[in-house]
Structures are given as structure tokens and as C-alpha cells.
Design a protein around this motif. Structure first.
Motif, short mmCIF file in Angstrom:
data_model
loop_
_atom_site.label_atom_id
_atom_site.label_comp_id
_atom_site.label_asym_id
_atom_site.label_seq_id
_atom_site.Cartn_x
_atom_site.Cartn_y
_atom_site.Cartn_z
N PHE A 13 16.33 -37.45 0.67
CA PHE A 13 16.50 -37.11 2.09
C PHE A 13 15.18 -36.68 2.70
O PHE A 13 14.82 -37.12 3.81
N ILE A 14 14.44 -35.84 2.02
CA ILE A 14 13.16 -35.35 2.55
C ILE A 14 12.16 -36.50 2.65
O ILE A 14 11.42 -36.60 3.65
N ARG A 15 12.12 -37.38 1.65
CA ARG A 15 11.19 -38.51 1.72
C ARG A 15 11.50 -39.38 2.94
O ARG A 15 10.59 -39.79 3.68
N SER A 16 12.77 -39.66 3.16
CA SER A 16 13.16 -40.47 4.32
C SER A 16 12.81 -39.76 5.62
O SER A 16 12.31 -40.38 6.57
N PHE A 17 13.07 -38.46 5.68
CA PHE A 17 12.76 -37.67 6.87
C PHE A 17 11.27 -37.70 7.18
O PHE A 17 10.86 -37.91 8.33
N LEU A 18 10.44 -37.52 6.17
CA LEU A 18 8.99 -37.53 6.39
C LEU A 18 8.51 -38.89 6.87
O LEU A 18 7.63 -38.98 7.73
N GLU A 19 9.07 -39.96 6.31
CA GLU A 19 8.66 -41.30 6.74
C GLU A 19 9.05 -41.54 8.19
O GLU A 19 8.29 -42.17 8.95
N LYS A 20 10.21 -41.07 8.59
CA LYS A 20 10.63 -41.21 9.99
C LYS A 20 9.71 -40.41 10.91
O LYS A 20 9.36 -40.87 12.01
N LEU A 21 9.33 -39.21 10.48
CA LEU A 21 8.40 -38.41 11.28
C LEU A 21 7.06 -39.12 11.43
O LEU A 21 6.49 -39.17 12.53
N LYS A 22 6.56 -39.69 10.36
CA LYS A 22 5.26 -40.37 10.42
C LYS A 22 5.33 -41.63 11.29
O LYS A 22 4.41 -41.92 12.06
N ARG A 23 6.43 -42.37 11.18
CA ARG A 23 6.57 -43.58 11.99
C ARG A 23 6.62 -43.23 13.48
O ARG A 23 5.94 -43.85 14.31
N SER A 24 7.41 -42.22 13.83
CA SER A 24 7.51 -41.83 15.24
C SER A 24 6.22 -41.17 15.73
O SER A 24 5.83 -41.34 16.89
N LEU A 25 5.53 -40.44 14.85
CA LEU A 25 4.23 -39.87 15.22
C LEU A 25 3.23 -40.97 15.53
O LEU A 25 2.48 -40.89 16.51
N SER A 26 3.23 -42.03 14.73
CA SER A 26 2.34 -43.15 14.98
C SER A 26 2.60 -43.75 16.35
O SER A 26 1.67 -44.04 17.11
#
Length: 467
Positions: free
Chosen positions: A71-84
Motif C-alpha cells: 500500500f505504501i509503495r503504491s501511495f508513494l508512486e502515486k504521489l511522485k507521479r502527481s508531483l511530476s
């Protein structure tokens, strides 16, 4: 008698990983230098803006059989994608500061270089504490300062440090998302415009949106310069900028968040206006007057001591012609009023509130242009130890910013907290209350003795709803 056991050692944040995030593509003009006007350059010696939100994890994440690491890995990837995607619109935050020097005639200026940078920093960290461990103490725990990158960095350090850094700190039952943004790049309005935009992009991508999500309120990135001074502007530096820069270390401070309900604030406003026979004094001016009076009393200054009150004023709508509400940069100056302690405490709430109201009302476009013209003739930067003296208070941030509207798939945040940056004796930051509706939270920083006296001040505590 057996002595009590020693206190447990302080728990500290563990850093798990970090990387840099860039926009998926860059808009036209990204590789041109972004020159900074006076309001930006004046910030070079103060700290980064450090604000963040505390979110509880969904209950399912606490179940023994739940795959929390996934869950945390997926959450972090979503944060990074939206940050980009957010950085596409706010691409200067992916850059670095750079310096342009010329020898003859002497010229030295600082600008944003968006072409030579690894991007914005993104950190994943963890801490063996709970949401309650952060929120239940009377005073904000010191460990909260570890929820932010670029601790004690000044904005000039953006030559080598990222201009934006996101730190996601995983707690036992929550997540803290802390942003550190270079204050020479933007003010609080800019900071929360970025945070709000990032949140909207995250939510849009959750629904299947593409990498670059359009914004209904895109930032206005073109910097405002005074007429006849289009920039770049020279600073009075030599090869060593230390003549203008200074690093500030705060004294020992207690930091506490006090809550004021909408009804309590309405009562203060009504009383201030009643005492003055007017209806023009605002809720925030009334609350500021209360805080100014009560902190002056807690400091136990003699009646003849002059005490000041500064309010960070947003200049966008005050300029003529006005700037866009989405102007991305610094457009703030501190509005100051002052009085002798004896006058301040010997008069009523309305007297102090009217002083503040008058100072704000006189903060005109003409004064703002005069400030800029004077700065161009005599460039200088803010020094916290000189700009904000021990006899004054400073009201920063704003309860008008949409701080609790930011969501990242975890629901609404339960609290807003800040880092070490830009705190000193008498610094007060205003946030919207968690329940909304016109309620306000004040984060007040004072030395321990002064804080203890404020906490037993009848006038002050009568307005506090809970904290």
C-alpha cells in the motif's frame, strides 16, 4: 526509595529513500532564466517555507493481514507521479538558484535556472510514533521539525539545494506530508496554490487522468517588476555574498496551537467594533489585537516600552493594476503598527484593533511602489533577528488559505504543522480551524516563561475554545 527510571530516549525519524522528480515534459520558455524582483530577492536570507499535513491511515491498513508495504509503495508512486505533473505547471520549483556575475560594470544577481537541475526532491521516511503522539502533547513535539527537509537552510542555499522538497513520513497509524519550498520563489499564497494544485492532480489521476493534468487555476509565472526596472536587478555583493546574508538561530521556544471557534472570533469582532463605534474592524484584526495585547502583558515589559505588531499582507489585490490571484512569487510585505505597552494594555481591545485596521487600510499601491523603488536604490534582504525584534509580534500565514482541502486518497488531514523555519519569539501563524466555518488555529511561539504566563492570562484564555 527506588529512583524513577530514566525517560525513554527520543525517537527519531529513519530515512528510507530519496529521489528527484522532474516534470514529464516542459512548457515553452522553461530554459530561459527566471529573474527575481525585489520582493523575491529580499527573501534570500530567510528560511524555506515548511508546512505539512497529518493524515491518519485508513483502518484497513492497521489490520494484521493487510499488505501495508505494498500500500505504501503504491501511495508513494502515486504521489511522485502527481508531483511530476504538478511540476509541469510550476516548473521553476524543479530548478535551482544561480548567480550571474559581471565585473565591469560590477553586477551580481540571483535568478532561477530551470535547465540545470535534477528536479524537486522526494523523501520517504518513517517514525515509530502514532498520530496521537504528535497531537496529544500540549506543545508541538520537537520531532515534528524532522518531518521537513532543508532544516535551517536559508533561501540562498537554493544554489545547491532543491527549491522544493517533499518528505513523506510514515507513522504507526498515519502519514505526514511535509513540503519545504524556497521562500525566494514564492510566498504563502504561492505555496498553498502549489499544494492545492498537487492535490487536485493526484485526485484526477486517481480517476484515470493523463500524466499532465490541466489546472482550472494555473499559476501566473511571469514576475512583476516595477515600471522602468524590468530586471535583472543587481545586488551589492562581491564574490562573497555574506555581507547581505545571515543565518538565524531561534532561542528556546515553546510552540503551541490554540483553537478559536467561529463564535469566539465573532465575539471578539463584535466587542472591538462596539468599543470603537464602527463596523469596519475585521475578525482577523480583532483576533490579532487580542494576541498582541496578551503577549505584551505576558512579556512584562515596562509601560514605556514600545511594542510592535506586524501582519504579513498579501499585495496582489493592493497593486494598481492588481496582480493575478494566482501570481506565483512573493507579493507580501509586513504591515507594522506600534504603541507603548502602557497605552496598549491601558486601552481596550478596540483601541488596538483600530490601530491595526488603520495600518492595513493605509497599505496602498503607492506605498508598495515606493518600497520597490527604495529597494532598487538600496538593495537589502530580510534578517530575522533585525526585521522582527523581541518587543514585537508577527502574524504570518493566513486562515484564508485552503489548507484542509488537500487530499491524497487518505481523506481529510487531521492537523497542520510546520517546521523549524522562520520561528522566533513572538511568531504567530494563522491557520484555518479543522472544522472550518470561520474557526482559526494560531500557532504561537514564545520562550517557556512567556508562554506559561500567556496560558494563565484570563483575557487570552477566555477566547480560546480548546487547543
Amino acid at each position: 526509595m527506588t529512583p524513577p527510571p530514566p525517560p525513554p530516549p527520543p525517537r527519531s525519524v529513519r530515512f528510507i529513500s530519496d529521489c528527484f522528480v522532474k516534470p514529464p515534459q516542459l512548457p515553452d520558455g522553461w530554459n530561459r532564466p527566471l529573474h527575481l524582483p525585489p520582493w523575491d530577492l529580499a527573501m534570500l536570507s530567510v528560511h524555506y517555507i515548511q508546512k505539512g499535513l497529518l493524515f491518519p491511515l485508513p483502518p484497513r491498513c492497521l489490520d494484521p493481514g493487510f499488505d501495508r508495504p505494498a500500500f505504501i509503495r503504491s501511495f508513494l508512486e502515486k504521489l511522485k507521479r502527481s508531483l511530476s505533473s504538478a511540476l509541469f505547471h510550476f516548473y521553476p520549483l524543479a530548478g535551482r538558484l544561480a548567480t550571474l556575475k559581471r565585473a565591469d560594470p560590477p553586477f551580481y544577481t540571483v535568478f532561477v535556472d530551470c535547465a540545470n537541475s535534477p528536479g524537486a526532491r522526494f523523501i520517504h521516511a518513517a517514525l515509530d510514533m502514532t498520530v496521537a503522539d504528535i497531537l496529544s502533547p500540549t506543545y508541538v513535539p520537537d520531532v515534528v521539525q524532522s518531518f521537513f527537509d532543508h532544516d535551517r537552510a536559508i533561501n540562498h542555499d537554493g544554489h545547491t539545494l532543491s527549491l522544493l522538497s517533499v518528505q513523506v513520513t510514515e507513522l504507526a497509524d498515519g502519514v505526514f506530508i511535509g513540503l519545504s519550498m524556497n521562500h525566494a520563489i514564492g510566498d504563502g499564497t504561492s505555496f498553498w496554490l502549489f499544494f492545492n494544485s498537487w492535490s487536485k492532480i493526484f485526485q484526477a489521476q486517481e480517476k484515470g487522468a493523463v500524466d499532465v493534468v490541466p489546472l482550472s487555476r494555473p499559476p501566473a509565472l511571469t514576475r512583476w517588476f516595477p515600471e522602468n526596472h524590468p530586471g535583472p536587478l543587481s545586488l551589492p555583493y562581491t564574490d562573497d555574498p555574506s555581507s547581505l546574508l545571515a543565518r538565524f538561530e531561534a532561542p528556546e521556544l515553546r510552540e503551541r496551537v490554540f483553537h478559536y471557534s467561529a463564535d469566539a472570533i465573532a465575539g471578539l469582532k463584535a466587542e472591538a467594533n462596539r468599543q470603537c463605534g464602527t463596523t469596519s474592524i475585521s475578525s482577523f484584526q480583532s483576533l490579532t489585537a487580542l494576541v498582541w495585547r496578551c503577549i505584551a502583558r505576558a512579556r512584562r515589559f515596562p509601560p514605556s516600552q514600545v511594542t510592535g505588531c506586524r501582519i504579513a499582507a498579501n499585495n496582489r489585490a493592493r497593486l494598481d493594476p492588481p496582480l493575478s490571484p494566482e501570481y506565483f512569487g512573493n507579493s507580501i510585505t509586513p504591515v507594522r503598527t506600534a504603541a507603548k505597552v502602557g497605552e496598549l494594555l491601558g486601552s481596550g481591545l478596540g483601541w488596538a484593533a483600530r490601530l491595526l485596521h488603520t495600518a492595513v487600510a493605509e497599505h496602498s499601491s503607492a506605498k508598495l511602489r515606493e518600497w520597490n523603488e527604495d529597494w532598487i536604490k538600496r538593495p537589502q534582504v530580510y534578517h530575522l533577528d533585525k526585521t522582527f525584534d523581541q518587543y514585537s509580534i508577527m502574524m504570518g500565514s493566513s486562515p484564508r488559505f485552503d489548507k484542509y482541502g488537500n487530499e491524497f486518497g487518505l481523506g481529510k488531514a487531521v492537523a497542520l504543522r510546520s517546521g523549524y523555519a522562520n520561528k522566533f519569539d513572538g511568531k504567530v501563524s494563522a491557520y484555518p480551524g479543522h472544522e472550518g466555518g470561520g474557526s482559526i488555529d494560531l500557532e504561537i511561539c514564545l520562550p517557556p516563561t512567556t508562554m506559561a504566563l500567556l496560558e494563565v492570562d484570563p483575557e487570552f484564555m477566555a477566547a480560546v475554545t480548546d487547543s
